[in-house]
Scaffold this active site. Structure first.
Site, PDB file in Angstrom:
ATOM      1  CE1 TYR A 144      41.717  39.985  12.870  1.00  0.00           C
ATOM      2  CE2 TYR A 144      42.132  41.328  10.927  1.00  0.00           C
ATOM      3  CZ  TYR A 144      42.438  40.970  12.233  1.00  0.00           C
ATOM      4  OH  TYR A 144      43.474  41.592  12.887  1.00  0.00           O
ATOM      5  CE  LYS A 172      44.368  37.673  12.130  1.00  0.00           C
ATOM      6  NZ  LYS A 172      44.926  38.854  11.422  1.00  0.00           N
TER       7      LYS A 172
END
Length: 304
Positions: A144, A172
């Site tokens: 992330y 992400k």
């Protein structure tokens, strides 16, 4: 639980529309696990591919260890298939993040989402060791990248090295810089790109993203899924007007008050959004009015 809406291209558990789930709280701010289970099942029934419990939208930083673990178990049971669940396992220390990954594996989750170390501005050596520690659990790890909040930037070259280490399967991307999609594809062609912010969905999907860790489907799942599928199909005749229509809401996903905004939109759409835990305060009157107006407009236009 059968899922007739799942597209054929969803080759891995982290592909498709993975909703970063908001967490229903009771009036006393305790977790309403029954409401959460219903919400997870409702999202999947409305075409979403899976859920991401214990992300920032799920207010994981305010949960006790018992609450955080039970949220994952509730999500797996409600989803009916652990492959549809990608828990956030972020923590200040690598040992704690690994323990949360082990808990996710024990619960039957299909993958995990992990921030870099963010208790301090970690260098690349620390970042690579952190991801290697969690990857050793054996579940696929999705990195992330949120340099705006963590101050640790997973640049395309760092991501390529993490992928080369065997520590991550996807990222992400929340930096907001859509240009990175092309550099990531050049440096690490096998690394999957996931849309990390709702308000760059169209741009990153067109650039090759194979999934969306999404916020606003909590309130409007069917319209968001329609938008995502249209972009992936290259149907801009459907996607672009829908994107423009939803963008006044989608951009809240990139604001500090995204949890409060999405929960308010859920309430207005007939779902249980409700309050947030401290230190998140309610929206200001001005912010509340903006979210209410944008949500009301979306609902009046038939979005659901």
């Amino acid at each position: 639980m059968a899922h007739e809406h799942a597209p054929a291209h969803r080759a891995h558990p982290w592909h498709g529309v993975m909703v970063a789930t908001a967490l229903p709280l009771r009036d006393d701010r305790s977790v309403d696990y029954d409401a959460y289970a219903e919400h997870v099942a409702w999202l999947i029934a409305n075409g979403c591919d899976g859920v991401v419990p214990n992300g920032s939208l799920g207010e994981y930083q305010t949960l006790t260890d018992e609450e955080r673990g039970r949220v994952v178990r509730t999500a797996v049971e409600a989803a009916g298939d652990g492959a549809r669940v990608m828990p956030g396992v972020s923590a200040y220390g690598s040992a704690e993040a690994r323990r949360w990954a082990e808990q996710a594996a024990e619960a039957g989750a299909g993958s995990v989402l992990l921030l870099p170390p963010n208790a301090y501005r970690a260098d690349e050596r620390a970042v690579r060791a952190h991801y290697a520690e969690v990857a050793a659990v054996g579940l696929p790890v999705v990195a992330y990248n949120n340099p705006l909040d963590t101050k640790v930037d997973l640049t395309p070259d760092v991501l390529a090295r993490l992928h080369g280490d065997g520590s991550i399967v996807a990222v992400k991307e929340f930096s907001g810089d859509v240009r990175r999609a092309y550099e990531i594809a050049e440096l690490a062609p096998e690394l999957d790109l996931l849309v990390g912010a709702d308000d760059v969905l169209l741009e990153l999907a067109l650039a090759g993203a194979v999934g969306w860790v999404a916020g606003y489907p909590n309130a409007l799942p069917r319209s968001c899924v329609t938008l995502y599928r249209a972009v992936l199909a290259g149907d801009l005749g459907v996607a672009l007007p829908l994107y423009k229509s939803l963008h006044p809401l989608l951009r809240w996903d990139s604001k500090v008050e995204f949890v409060q905004a999405i929960k308010l939109s859920m309430d207005l759409a007939g779902r249980h959004g409700g309050a947030t835990r401290a230190p998140r305060p309610p929206l200001s009157p001005e912010q509340d009015a903006v979210v209410r107006a944008a949500t009301g407009k979306a609902l009046a236009e038939g979005h659901a």
